[in-house]
Design an enzyme around this catalytic site. Structure first.
Site, short mmCIF file in Angstrom:
data_model
loop_
_atom_site.label_atom_id
_atom_site.label_comp_id
_atom_site.label_asym_id
_atom_site.label_seq_id
_atom_site.Cartn_x
_atom_site.Cartn_y
_atom_site.Cartn_z
N LYS A 94 0.93 -1.26 -0.07
CA LYS A 94 -0.19 0.26 0.03
C LYS A 94 0.80 1.35 0.33
O LYS A 94 1.88 1.62 0.54
CB LYS A 94 -1.16 0.34 1.40
N SER A 139 -9.50 1.14 3.59
CA SER A 139 -8.31 2.54 2.45
C SER A 139 -7.83 1.49 1.72
O SER A 139 -6.93 2.20 0.74
CB SER A 139 -7.94 3.45 3.33
N SER A 148 -9.80 -0.86 7.79
CA SER A 148 -8.95 -0.54 6.57
C SER A 148 -8.07 -1.54 5.57
O SER A 148 -7.90 -1.66 4.55
CB SER A 148 -7.66 0.51 6.24
#
Lengths: 462, 517
Positions: free
Chosen positions: B69, B164, B188
């Site tokens: 990420k 997210s 997330s």
């Protein structure tokens, strides 16, 4: 007019003497090339985390113990937020809720008069000692409308020592700070050299009438030496008194000391009160310290700080050193203060005493009046003295053996000061300063003098 | 399985890497990747290949393509957090977890897309645009319009990945990598895992180092692991967990990587069903699935009991206070001076700060900063921040009580519904969506507990639905063992993606997992 009672408190920031910074591994060094001692964490690169430096904790514990504080076995770290170019993270990590040490005291001495003949001991309460990060340095270049930022100092460990408003004038403040400086230097927890920014003092000053509540206080910053501290405090006290007596009011503001003008002026950047939005530092667990009793059996030595262990290894503090000097050498307390106040002077004195037959009580006079006098006159430190302790000891031996008079000795000393490499004996021989020991020779000289001044002799006999 | 394939020489690391890179190109419309590190990945693959040829692979992860990420620092590869503030920012260091993966020989394909600074539950609010859920293009999804090609304009019905860590979830789900790192602060990692039909593990706080993870909420963030099966998650966990001297919030205890046993007898297991997780807005579909799962355990002999976590309903509002407060603090470093975006405004330092931060941050970030600063004001601190900390303690205590009463693992839904279409999702603002979507996942972050999403079944619309297991502190082995048993029972279907089939040479189709089974 009713008398005024001035009230002075101090906030002192002492830079911790350590190899690396409080929360990162970058080096601590004075006057290095700009931005050469900055780790990722110091530059606040995103994703970096603080890691507590053990040495800094030990320095704070040592200092706390030396100042008779209670060491908090559990203390916490907080973030203090404000935006400034020299604060890369936008917050400083400090200890606002629970600092590492609290409720101590510092004893210091003052001379009642200027002759160093009567000393009085005073005490100031230490509110707390907290660990916190130093900020970087910013230099404002107004001509080019830019600010130059050097982060070498950002993140260096500081001990903030808060002294309660127990002092009443510049002299007291200066004496207290001087004593603190000596203590820190003795412990080695800070080199405490004000000129290098290792010791910074802010003074809180207010005045009030006896029996009435404390007046509004101002904070005085930008004080760069102990001498200026006394000046700044006394000026501010006077300014406040004059202001109040002419019907004005004192603003709770921050003022800077202008050393050239010898006065305090309001500082521009503090507009109103700042809300620092304190928040616990989430990346640092509470700091737990142990003592002999609370130390778990199978704890790794490297991982813990043991307060008792540190206590056992504290060196003699200045007050103890002074007492020992007085007791051991029979000198006066005032003398011991001067000895400790000058870097290296105690050592010099003790070396001379070792090498001479002269009693310490007499040696001290030579050290404090003659040696120190010359050093001050030429703005030299003890280390830079052209006269070594051995040379002085030789000289004093001659004096003690009555081979020269004290007047002659002073002359020899002046010669030694030139640093031409001659020994006291050589100078004595050169200048023919030897005391005559021959009785007959002395009688002849005296007789000759008397014979040559008949009238004066008759006048004297009558 | 692919690890075994590498060891046996049936496929080489470079082949694997090239296939993944090519698939990434073909699935560009998903917008899962912000940066693809093609050159460095191929180099890493080559190195890995040399090791395999010598018969000296570094471990199970050697040669395995992974994605990370974009809020993890990667040396030499741009780290943006999907924000203008860090666009073009190249970090000089690797996050500890990234370093650990590289040390194990993993091949870093690139950085995945997210909500800006990890704030959001849709992976829709980053500067590089939203991430599309690969299932939108699966043959199982029932609402997509007839595709003419892979052109993004045709399918206006594509669904979100959740967030997210949507990019990471999409990357794993679409077979472009075998494992990905996400982060989890309020759900997330688990939320997008549920929507994308992959395993999403949130480890116990303090187990895995956060050094190098750009923080959202320091006291709740953890690196998250996304994989296609539970065994893989255990393998990745094994390579990442353990004390890091650079992160003072990691525990000192020695961590021993474990292999998951194949649980056959669940009779000694006690599964807790927290009644408060029957949250308002929970779709009847998911409710039914949850119930079915509970029955599954019961019928297999496990003890299934209803429990109560009474303070669950306060976790969102508590989270808002604590999260925004930390955000306000953590974002203070973005002033344009040392790194990142700096505005051209140079009338004064203050005006430069203001312009930089206005230009660099999106509305979501700025909104949270303003709220956070409000809560941290001296006059508000006690009423909000301290109060929220106290409520947090209560939430954590709820879990302690339940686990102490003999429950081994909790079973809850992960999301309120299956993935919604993007057009519908954006009708509400980020804050509203986060409030709604975090409800089932947030409390585990409050309490620092490990939790995992296991893909369970397809919804009526043909989209993945997952269920969540929450375990005891540092009992990842037990948690994953139960999760693995459940995974085996439900046999979640593999995604049928046209584009993947085209690329497939047997590597992806039959081999779902990276590990040795």
């Amino acid at each position: 007019l009713a008398p005024w009672v001035p009230v002075v408190g101090l906030e002192i920031h002492a830079q911790i003497s350590s190899n690396s910074k409080l929360f990162s591994g970058s080096q601590v060094q004075f006057a290095a090339p700009p931005n050469s001692l900055v780790s990722f964490f110091d530059a606040s690169l995103p994703g970096t985390l603080p890691v507590l430096n053990r040495r800094c904790v030990e320095a704070a514990v040592m200092t706390g113990l030396a100042l008779n504080c209670s060491i908090n076995k559990k203390s916490l770290f907080d973030r203090k937020h404000y935006f400034y170019a020299d604060l890369p993270a936008g917050y400083q990590i400090t200890q606002q809720r629970v600092p590492i040490a609290v409720n101590g005291s510092l004893s210091y001495s003052l001379c009642i008069d200027n002759k160093m003949s009567q000393m009085v001991t005073k005490t100031v309460r230490i509110k707390q000692i907290q660990l916190e990060q130093d900020s970087g340095k910013s230099l404002h270049d107004d001509t080019r409308s830019q600010t130059l930022v050097d982060l070498n100092r950002a993140g260096v460990g500081l001990m903030e020592v808060v002294m309660e408003p127990d002092m009443c004038c510049g002299e007291e403040a200066a004496a207290a700070v001087r004593e603190l400086q000596l203590i820190l230097q003795t412990l080695g927890s800070s080199q405490a050299v004000m000129a290098e920014g290792q010791l910074r003092v802010d003074a809180n000053v207010s005045v009030h009438h006896p029996g009435e509540p404390y007046g509004v206080r101002t904070e005085v910053k930008n004080i760069n030496s102990i001498r200026f501290l006394a000046k700044a405090v006394d000026y501010e006290i006077q300014r406040q008194i004059e202001e109040l007596e002419s019907g004005g009011t004192i603003l709770n503001e921050t003022r800077a000391f202008d050393s050239k003008l010898g006065c305090t002026v309001p500082m521009r950047d503090k507009e109103g009160k700042q809300d620092y939005r304190f928040m616990p530092e989430p990346n640092l667990p509470p700091l737990i310290l142990y003592d002999a009793k609370s130390l778990p059996a199978n704890m790794n030595h490297q991982q813990v700080v043991n307060i008792d262990w540190i206590h056992e290894r504290l060196p003699d503090l200045p007050s103890v050193k002074r007492a020992k000097l007085v007791e051991h050498y029979g000198i006066l307390p005032e003398h011991s203060f001067t000895l400790l106040n000058e870097d290296g002077l105690t050592e010099f004195f003790e070396n001379v005493v070792k090498e001479t037959q002269m009693k310490p009580k007499k040696v001290i006079g030579w050290i404090l009046k003659d040696l120190l006098g010359y050093l001050k006159q030429h703005s030299l430190t003890v280390k830079e003295s052209p006269v070594s302790s051995l040379l002085l000891a030789d000289l004093l031996n001659l004096l003690e053996k009555k081979e020269i008079s004290s007047t002659a000795a002073k002359q020899v000393f002046a010669e030694l000061w030139k640093g031409e490499g001659k020994t006291p004996l050589e100078i004595v021989k050169e200048k023919k300063l030897e005391l005559m020991q021959d009785q007959k020779e002395l009688e002849e000289i005296c007789q000759a003098v008397i014979d040559g001044h008949e009238n004066e002799v008759i006048t004297m006999v009558l | 399985q692919v690890s075994a394939a590498l060891r046996e020489g049936r496929v080489t690391p470079t082949e694997l890497c090239q296939k993944c890179l090519s698939l990434i190109k073909s699935t560009k419309f998903l917008n899962a990747y912000i940066t693809v590190a093609e050159e460095t990945a191929l180099k890493q693959a080559e190195e890995s290949e040399k090791r395999y040829r010598r018969g000296q692979p570094l471990g199970v992860l050697d040669g395995i393509p992974v994605a990370v990420k974009d809020n993890f620092n990667t040396a030499g590869i741009e780290t943006t957090c999907a924000s203008n503030m860090l666009k073009g920012y190249i970090s000089p260091y690797n996050a500890t977890v990234v370093q650990k993966l590289l040390d194990q020989g993993a091949v870093l394909l690139g950085k995945t897309n997210l909500d800006e600074f990890a704030m959001g539950s849709g992976s829709t609010d980053g500067i590089f645009g939203p991430v599309r859920n690969p299932w939108s293009y699966s043959s199982q999804y029932k609402e997509k319009s007839v595709p003419k090609s892979h052109s993004e304009d045709k399918e206006s019905n594509w669904v979100i990945t959740g967030g997210s860590s949507g990019g990471s979830a999409a990357a794993v789900s679409s077979f472009t990598c075998f494992a990905a790192l996400g982060s989890d602060t309020g759900g997330s990692t688990r939320n997008p895992a549920a929507h994308c039909g992959v395993v999403g593990l949130k480890p116990t706080y303090g187990l895995i180092s956060r050094h190098g993870l750009i923080p959202l909420v320091n006291s709740m963030d953890v690196p998250g692991i996304l994989t296609r099966c539970v065994d893989d998650a255990a393998v990745v966990l094994g390579s990442l967990a353990g004390h890091d001297p650079k992160d003072s919030t990691t525990i000192q205890d020695n961590f021993k990587p474990f292999e998951l046993p194949n649980l056959t007898d669940v009779s000694k297991l006690s599964i807790g069903i927290p009644k408060e997780y029957h949250a308002p807005g929970l779709s009847s579909e998911i409710l039914a699935l949850w119930s079915k799962a509970a029955d599954l355990f019961k019928n297999a002999g496990a003890k299934v009991i209803e429990v109560s976590l009474p303070h669950t309903r306060y976790s969102i509002v508590c989270y808002h206070v604590l999260c925004t407060a930390e955000v306000a603090s953590n974002m203070a470093r973005f002033d344009g001076l040392e790194y990142g975006h700096r505005s051209d405004m140079n009338e004064s330092t203050e005006s430069m700060y203001a312009a930089t931060r206005r230009e660099g941050f999106n509305d979501v970030v700025r909104g949270r900063i303003l709220s956070g600063n409000y809560f941290l004001l001296k006059q508000n601190y006690e009423d909000y921040f301290v109060k929220a900390q106290k409520v947090r303690r209560l939430i954590a205590s709820d879990f302690v009580k339940v686990f102490r009463s003999g429950v081994d693992v909790l079973l809850t839904p992960t999301t309120l519904s299956d993935a919604v279409p993007y057009m519908e999702f954006i009708k509400e603002d980020n804050r509203t969506r986060s409030t709604q979507d975090d409800i089932l996942t947030q409390a585990a972050n409050m309490a620092g507990l490990p939790a995992i999403n296991v893909p369970t079944a397809l919804s009526e619309r043909g989209l993945p639905v997952g269920l969540q297991f929450i375990g005891r502190s540092f009992q990842e082995k037990q948690l994953l063992t139960v999760a693995k048993w459940f995974e085996k029972q439900v046999k979640f279907p593999m995604i049928q993606l046209e584009v993947v089939k085209k690329h497939d040479h047997g590597v992806f189709q039959h081999q779902k997992s990276a590990s040795v089974s």
